[in-house]
Design a protein around this motif. Structure first.
Motif, PDB file in Angstrom:
ATOM      1  N   GLU A   1      -6.310  23.280 -22.788  1.00 50.39           N
ATOM      2  CA  GLU A   1      -6.247  22.745 -24.097  1.00 50.39           C
ATOM      3  C   GLU A   1      -5.154  21.890 -24.858  1.00 50.39           C
ATOM      4  N   ARG A   2      -3.915  22.277 -24.164  1.00 52.95           N
ATOM      5  CA  ARG A   2      -2.674  22.001 -25.023  1.00 52.95           C
ATOM      6  C   ARG A   2      -2.352  20.432 -24.309  1.00 52.95           C
ATOM      7  N   GLN A   3      -2.832  20.131 -23.229  1.00 52.35           N
ATOM      8  CA  GLN A   3      -2.970  18.843 -22.844  1.00 52.35           C
ATOM      9  C   GLN A   3      -3.985  18.086 -22.872  1.00 52.35           C
ATOM     10  N   MET A   4      -4.877  17.963 -23.758  1.00 52.81           N
ATOM     11  CA  MET A   4      -6.245  17.389 -23.881  1.00 52.81           C
ATOM     12  C   MET A   4      -6.244  15.942 -23.452  1.00 52.81           C
ATOM     13  N   MET A   5      -7.027  15.554 -22.553  1.00 53.11           N
ATOM     14  CA  MET A   5      -7.191  14.081 -22.288  1.00 53.11           C
ATOM     15  C   MET A   5      -8.548  13.576 -22.669  1.00 53.11           C
ATOM     16  N   MET A   6      -8.592  12.274 -22.492  1.00 48.90           N
ATOM     17  CA  MET A   6      -9.929  11.632 -22.984  1.00 48.90           C
ATOM     18  C   MET A   6     -11.146  12.349 -22.198  1.00 48.90           C
ATOM     19  N   GLY A   7     -11.064  12.580 -20.837  1.00 48.45           N
ATOM     20  CA  GLY A   7     -12.092  13.182 -20.238  1.00 48.45           C
ATOM     21  C   GLY A   7     -12.504  14.724 -20.705  1.00 48.45           C
ATOM     22  N   THR A   8     -11.468  15.353 -20.828  1.00 53.98           N
ATOM     23  CA  THR A   8     -11.547  16.764 -21.245  1.00 53.98           C
ATOM     24  C   THR A   8     -12.034  16.598 -22.769  1.00 53.98           C
ATOM     25  N   PHE A   9     -11.517  15.745 -23.580  1.00 50.02           N
ATOM     26  CA  PHE A   9     -11.857  15.663 -24.963  1.00 50.02           C
ATOM     27  C   PHE A   9     -13.466  15.298 -25.140  1.00 50.02           C
ATOM     28  N   LEU A  10     -13.792  14.184 -24.318  1.00 45.93           N
ATOM     29  CA  LEU A  10     -15.312  13.906 -24.546  1.00 45.93           C
ATOM     30  C   LEU A  10     -15.893  15.291 -24.178  1.00 45.93           C
ATOM     31  N   HIS A  11     -15.741  15.810 -22.919  1.00 43.88           N
ATOM     32  CA  HIS A  11     -16.674  17.076 -22.829  1.00 43.88           C
ATOM     33  C   HIS A  11     -16.429  18.111 -23.824  1.00 43.88           C
TER      34      HIS A  11
ATOM     35  N   VAL B 155      -5.417  -0.623 -10.131  1.00 48.97           N
ATOM     36  CA  VAL B 155      -6.672  -0.514 -10.819  1.00 48.97           C
ATOM     37  C   VAL B 155      -7.265   0.450 -10.540  1.00 48.97           C
ATOM     38  N   LEU B 156      -7.564   0.978  -9.278  1.00 51.98           N
ATOM     39  CA  LEU B 156      -8.501   2.098  -9.051  1.00 51.98           C
ATOM     40  C   LEU B 156      -7.548   3.306  -9.527  1.00 51.98           C
ATOM     41  N   VAL B 157      -6.405   3.305  -9.378  1.00 47.72           N
ATOM     42  CA  VAL B 157      -5.666   4.775  -9.706  1.00 47.72           C
ATOM     43  C   VAL B 157      -5.630   4.745 -11.287  1.00 47.72           C
ATOM     44  N   PHE B 158      -5.331   3.777 -11.899  1.00 50.46           N
ATOM     45  CA  PHE B 158      -5.411   3.784 -13.447  1.00 50.46           C
ATOM     46  C   PHE B 158      -6.585   4.308 -14.065  1.00 50.46           C
ATOM     47  N   THR B 159      -7.448   3.632 -13.596  1.00 52.01           N
ATOM     48  CA  THR B 159      -8.943   3.827 -14.001  1.00 52.01           C
ATOM     49  C   THR B 159      -9.467   5.328 -13.845  1.00 52.01           C
ATOM     50  N   GLY B 160      -9.080   5.678 -12.466  1.00 46.58           N
ATOM     51  CA  GLY B 160      -9.233   6.987 -12.003  1.00 46.58           C
ATOM     52  C   GLY B 160      -8.752   8.022 -12.876  1.00 46.58           C
ATOM     53  N   SER B 161      -7.320   8.004 -12.970  1.00 48.80           N
ATOM     54  CA  SER B 161      -6.647   9.002 -13.818  1.00 48.80           C
ATOM     55  C   SER B 161      -7.061   8.831 -15.234  1.00 48.80           C
ATOM     56  N   PHE B 162      -7.251   7.628 -15.962  1.00 52.81           N
ATOM     57  CA  PHE B 162      -7.652   7.525 -17.067  1.00 52.81           C
ATOM     58  C   PHE B 162      -8.794   8.207 -17.729  1.00 52.81           C
ATOM     59  N   THR B 163      -9.949   8.256 -16.830  1.00 50.59           N
ATOM     60  CA  THR B 163     -11.248   8.835 -16.884  1.00 50.59           C
ATOM     61  C   THR B 163     -11.282  10.231 -16.200  1.00 50.59           C
ATOM     62  N   SER B 164     -10.338  11.058 -15.682  1.00 53.30           N
ATOM     63  CA  SER B 164     -10.326  12.084 -14.896  1.00 53.30           C
ATOM     64  C   SER B 164     -10.637  13.265 -15.664  1.00 53.30           C
ATOM     65  N   TYR B 165     -11.380  14.308 -15.194  1.00 54.78           N
ATOM     66  CA  TYR B 165     -11.741  15.457 -16.149  1.00 54.78           C
ATOM     67  C   TYR B 165     -11.312  16.684 -15.297  1.00 54.78           C
ATOM     68  N   ALA B 166     -11.439  16.773 -14.199  1.00 56.90           N
ATOM     69  CA  ALA B 166     -11.133  18.265 -13.518  1.00 56.90           C
ATOM     70  C   ALA B 166      -9.585  18.733 -13.278  1.00 56.90           C
ATOM     71  N   THR B 167      -8.767  17.510 -13.166  1.00 62.22           N
ATOM     72  CA  THR B 167      -7.501  17.896 -13.191  1.00 62.22           C
ATOM     73  C   THR B 167      -6.617  18.139 -14.502  1.00 62.22           C
ATOM     74  N   PRO B 168      -6.887  17.300 -15.432  1.00 64.60           N
ATOM     75  CA  PRO B 168      -6.415  17.726 -16.746  1.00 64.60           C
ATOM     76  C   PRO B 168      -7.092  19.087 -17.365  1.00 64.60           C
ATOM     77  N   GLN B 169      -8.192  19.303 -16.920  1.00 68.15           N
ATOM     78  CA  GLN B 169      -8.895  20.669 -17.210  1.00 68.15           C
ATOM     79  C   GLN B 169      -8.264  21.861 -16.987  1.00 68.15           C
ATOM     80  N   LEU B 170      -7.975  21.832 -15.512  1.00 70.78           N
ATOM     81  CA  LEU B 170      -7.574  22.858 -14.855  1.00 70.78           C
ATOM     82  C   LEU B 170      -5.775  22.913 -15.085  1.00 70.78           C
ATOM     83  N   LEU B 171      -5.050  21.701 -15.062  1.00 71.64           N
ATOM     84  CA  LEU B 171      -3.664  21.819 -15.263  1.00 71.64           C
ATOM     85  C   LEU B 171      -3.328  21.586 -16.402  1.00 71.64           C
ATOM     86  N   GLY B 172      -3.988  20.948 -17.301  1.00 66.97           N
ATOM     87  CA  GLY B 172      -3.513  20.748 -18.711  1.00 66.97           C
ATOM     88  C   GLY B 172      -3.913  21.557 -19.750  1.00 66.97           C
TER      89      GLY B 172
END
Lengths: 275, 262
Positions: free
Chosen positions: A223-233, A204-221
């Motif tokens: 615009e192309r791999q937009m996730m909920m955290g980066t999209f919110l920002h 559960v910790l891993v799932f919620t942590g990755s579901f809401t993450s920002y820095a990792t998808p921002q740096l490695l994903g």
């Protein structure tokens, strides 16, 4: 009278901190999504009618689930080795797991930027070995995000699983063995059922942590791999669409809370000791 | 529960630990590079990127802000969190069970949602300046550690010692300071350290709360990375890692690292 109020008085400052600076703002965010002039559920209808937004949500789910499964598997097997290692080796291995955990998410994501980039280490290595003839960028792919996230969460899973495995009383495994269970039998019938509730908590910790993450998808994903955290920002700070950002926030809260509640219920149900 | 390990399992674990430590070694290596580019292994060795990191005033300033927030935010959080943890451990009957859940809300609500909401309601809505908003955000972020970790050591504390002090004439408030706090010292240190590290590394809350002229180190790193891709980032990262090593040494000294698996 004085004694009845004292406990509340001691807890009051902390309660106020949470109520005023967490409760109020988060409730306001949630209410914003229902106060749209176009109708109570208009922001949600807009969200789920947009193919792009659905893709972002779906991608985030996918990345979070894959990260969770990989982290749990890798973490559990490694924890098994750590828990059964000789005392001295064990303390070194625990240090090796704690260290990345205490290093910040920006630093750890940055490392993968260096490794996976077009002029990165992996490309140089593959070129030198003659496996590829031209460097190619592995960044801004779903794979890059998942690798970096697994890297982020494996230490957490190792430490959680070592704790879980060491919490299993040795009497139980000894008893099973002395009653004729094979090593595999002890693992399958005693250790695994006793470890599952702890594994679920870690997952559960891993799932919620990755579901809401920002820095990792921002740096490695990017615009192309937009996730909920980066999209919110992006919605909040680039487009200044606060209703849209609040809608994303509300969906994140619902998914996170639902996962935590359902999974902790499941963990309690599966606990062989409590049941 | 020592068991014989299959060689394949050991090999797997070795690979996992290479996976875990390798990237950090790479950062250290590329921070020592003498060339303009991030490369590993470095072609020549130099400390110029460390110099550069300290030359860039934005890094110096934001590191100061990050330290201030980590210390002040944690201190603020301990100030309200420790009495709450004490109340919950000491007066378990009088206080409702759900109260404990209130204090873990900051980890339950996604950090990024919390950052966004504080920015919207507190910073913009009530026009609270940037630095106090950041401080509140960080204090909230670390509150669960302060309450839970302190609470864990309070739960194993024998409150009859406090009763003994009080019945011998020690005022209650004084007993708290000279009897209880020294006895839960390990828990307090652990809580402070976990909170400090969490605050220092935080991205998702600070992301929304940094304003003109006020930023934190991780946010500054992110911004720098989007413009430049030179070894400066690596050297700042290494400085942060050394701080982590220092903190780990303190944990090891006071509690033993196995504490973290509990």
């Amino acid at each position: 009278m004085k004694n009845r109020l004292l406990p509340w008085g001691l807890a009051l400052p902390a309660i106020l901190l949470v109520a005023i600076f967490l409760g109020l703002p988060v409730i306001e965010t949630l209410l914003t999504t229902f106060a749209d002039p176009k109708g109570a559920f208009a922001p949600y209808i807009k969200f789920f009618n947009s193919g792009f937004r659905r893709t972002v949500l779906w991608r985030t789910m996918e990345v979070a689930v894959i990260t969770t499964v990989l982290s749990v598997l890798i973490g559990f097997v490694t924890a098994w080795v750590v828990a059964n290692a000789p005392a001295k080796a064990k303390s070194y291995l625990i240090i090796a797991a704690v260290f990345p955990l205490l290093t910040g998410v920006v630093v750890r994501s940055f490392a993968w930027l260096v490794i996976l980039g077009k002029n990165g280490i992996l490309n140089s290595l593959l070129l030198a070995l003659g496996i590829i003839s031209e460097p190619f960028s592995m960044l801004y792919t779903q794979g890059a995000v998942i690798v970096a996230m697994v890297y982020l969460f494996v230490p957490l899973m190792i430490l959680t699983c070592v704790g879980v495995l060491e919490g299993i009383p040795q009497d139980l495994t000894d008893a099973a063995a002395s009653l004729g269970a094979t090593q595999w039998g002890v693992f399958k019938q005693v250790i695994l059922p006793m470890a599952v509730p702890g594994l679920i908590v870690g997952a559960v910790l891993v799932f919620t942590g990755s579901f809401t993450s920002y820095a990792t998808p921002q740096l490695l994903g990017g615009e192309r791999q937009m996730m909920m955290g980066t999209f919110l920002h992006q919605r909040a700070m680039v487009v200044f669409d606060w209703v849209g950002a609040s809608t994303i926030a509300a969906i994140m809260v619902v998914v996170t809370l639902a996962t935590v509640l359902l999974m902790s219920k499941l963990a309690r149900k599966l606990n062989p000791v409590a049941g | 529960m020592k068991r014989k390990l299959h060689p394949a399992l050991i090999a797997f674990a070795v690979l996992v630990f290479i996976f875990l430590t390798g990237p950090l070694v790479i950062i250290i290596g590329s921070s020592l590079s003498s060339s303009e580019f991030l490369e590993f292994p470095p072609q020549g060795l130099s400390l110029r990127w460390y110099e550069n990191a300290f030359d860039i005033s934005a890094f110096r300033r934001t590191m100061g802000t990050s330290f201030f927030l980590a210390v002040a935010g944690t201190a603020l959080s301990m100030l309200v969190g420790v009495p709450a943890a004490y109340a919950m451990a000491r007066y378990r009957v009088q206080l409702p069970g759900w109260l404990g859940n209130v204090f873990v809300l900051p980890v339950l609500i996604p950090e990024i949602v919390l950052g966004f909401s504080i920015m919207k309601t507190i910073t913009t809505g009530y026009e609270v300046p940037v630095l106090p908003s950041l401080l509140i955000g960080h204090a909230l972020l670390v509150l669960p550690y302060c309450v839970r970790v302190t609470g864990a050591s309070l739960n194993s504390f024998d409150f009859s010692i406090e009763e003994a002090a009080v019945s011998l004439g020690c005022p209650r408030w004084k007993a708290f300071f000279i009897v209880i706090l020294p006895n839960i010292r390990a828990g307090l240190i652990a809580a402070f350290i976990l909170a400090f590290i969490t605050s220092l590394n935080d991205v998702s809350i600070s992301l929304f709360l940094t304003g003109p002229g006020v930023s934190t180190l991780p946010i500054q790193l992110l911004a720098h990375m989007e413009q430049f891709f030179d070894p400066t980032i690596a050297s700042v990262s290494v400085v942060l890692m050394f701080i982590t090593v220092g903190v780990m040494a303190v944990v090891e000294r006071t509690l033993g690292l196995t504490f973290l698996t509990k």
